[in-house]
Design a protein around this motif. Structure first.
Motif, PDB file in Angstrom:
ATOM      1  N   LEU A   1       0.597  -1.221  -0.164  1.00 10.28           N
ATOM      2  CA  LEU A   1       0.009  -0.156   0.043  1.00 10.28           C
ATOM      3  C   LEU A   1       0.826   1.206   0.330  1.00 10.28           C
ATOM      4  CD1 LEU A   1      -3.003  -1.060   2.493  1.00 10.28           C
ATOM      5  CD2 LEU A   1      -3.047  -0.633   0.020  1.00 10.28           C
ATOM      6  N   ALA A   2       1.976   1.270   0.858  1.00 10.89           N
ATOM      7  CA  ALA A   2       2.999   2.477   0.864  1.00 10.89           C
ATOM      8  C   ALA A   2       3.323   2.532  -0.435  1.00 10.89           C
ATOM      9  CB  ALA A   2       3.861   2.350   2.063  1.00 10.89           C
ATOM     10  N   GLU A   3       3.950   1.657  -0.977  1.00  6.65           N
ATOM     11  CA  GLU A   3       4.555   1.685  -2.616  1.00  6.65           C
ATOM     12  C   GLU A   3       3.677   2.271  -3.360  1.00  6.65           C
ATOM     13  OE1 GLU A   3       6.256  -2.011  -3.217  1.00  6.65           O
ATOM     14  OE2 GLU A   3       7.694  -1.916  -1.832  1.00  6.65           O
ATOM     15  N   ASN A   4       2.415   1.672  -3.505  1.00  2.00           N
ATOM     16  CA  ASN A   4       1.311   2.389  -4.338  1.00  2.00           C
ATOM     17  C   ASN A   4       0.982   3.765  -4.129  1.00  2.00           C
ATOM     18  OD1 ASN A   4       1.112  -0.106  -5.619  1.00  2.00           O
ATOM     19  ND2 ASN A   4      -0.262  -0.756  -4.423  1.00  2.00           N
ATOM     20  N   ALA A   5       1.281   3.999  -2.675  1.00  2.00           N
ATOM     21  CA  ALA A   5       0.885   5.466  -2.392  1.00  2.00           C
ATOM     22  C   ALA A   5       1.987   6.336  -2.517  1.00  2.00           C
ATOM     23  CB  ALA A   5       0.173   5.586  -0.971  1.00  2.00           C
ATOM     24  N   LYS A   6       3.095   6.072  -2.961  1.00  3.76           N
ATOM     25  CA  LYS A   6       4.501   6.664  -3.097  1.00  3.76           C
ATOM     26  C   LYS A   6       4.781   7.182  -1.618  1.00  3.76           C
ATOM     27  CE  LYS A   6       4.297   6.769  -7.523  1.00  3.76           C
ATOM     28  NZ  LYS A   6       3.764   5.785  -7.838  1.00  3.76           N
ATOM     29  N   LEU A   7       4.677   6.404  -0.641  1.00  3.63           N
ATOM     30  CA  LEU A   7       5.327   6.620   0.690  1.00  3.63           C
ATOM     31  C   LEU A   7       6.195   5.387   1.048  1.00  3.63           C
ATOM     32  CD1 LEU A   7       4.746   7.808   3.570  1.00  3.63           C
ATOM     33  CD2 LEU A   7       3.194   5.862   3.907  1.00  3.63           C
ATOM     34  N   ASP A   8       7.417   5.826   1.475  1.00  2.00           N
ATOM     35  CA  ASP A   8       8.501   4.929   1.920  1.00  2.00           C
ATOM     36  C   ASP A   8       8.063   3.827   2.699  1.00  2.00           C
ATOM     37  OD1 ASP A   8      10.692   3.835   2.829  1.00  2.00           O
ATOM     38  OD2 ASP A   8      11.536   5.531   3.838  1.00  2.00           O
ATOM     39  N   PRO A   9       8.131   2.660   2.036  1.00  2.00           N
ATOM     40  CA  PRO A   9       7.577   1.401   2.727  1.00  2.00           C
ATOM     41  C   PRO A   9       8.279   1.074   4.094  1.00  2.00           C
ATOM     42  CG  PRO A   9       8.258   0.872   0.350  1.00  2.00           C
ATOM     43  CD  PRO A   9       8.729   2.491   0.685  1.00  2.00           C
TER      44      PRO A   9
END
Length: 129
Positions: free
Chosen positions: A76-84
């Motif tokens: 989810l983080a990767e898809n949201a452009k948030l550091d996983p």
């Protein structure tokens, strides 16, 4: 670094910049409030899980579930452009707190001092229109 668009001749911040900062900070404040409310709802649910686990003598931690949740949150983080890695650290902190709560609930249940699991107001409100 100063810019003629951001500072006036007297060294004050341009009113348009102040207004934009205020607008962005208002949004950040709203998001922070939403995060707090979402965490509160999450912990209401995990408290109920803790009571269920305690009553049925299940362990407070579920490593398989935790690993699955961490993997899901990283995606989810990767898809949201948030550091996983950040997302994983945040979830790790939350999971540790949940396990701490579940251990306390299990101890209270084993010692006969557990109260009934918390419920939400919606539990008694009946169906919504």
């Amino acid at each position: 670094m100063t810019n003629s668009n951001t500072r006036t001749g007297t060294g004050d911040v341009d009113p348009a910049v102040r207004a934009e900062l205020a607008r962005l900070r208002d949004s950040i404040d709203n998001i922070d409030a939403a995060v707090v409310h979402m965490l509160a709802e999450r912990f209401k649910c995990t408290q109920q899980v803790g009571h269920l686990k305690a009553v049925h003598q299940l362990p407070p931690a579920d490593p398989a579930r935790e690993a699955s949740q961490i993997a899901r949150l990283r995606r989810l983080a990767e898809n949201a452009k948030l550091d996983p890695a950040f997302a994983e650290k945040l979830l790790g902190f939350i999971i540790a707190e949940v396990i701490r709560h579940h251990e306390r609930i299990a101890d209270d249940t084993a010692n006969g001092s557990a109260s009934a699991p918390p419920t939400t107001e919606d539990d008694t409100a009946g169906p919504r229109a």
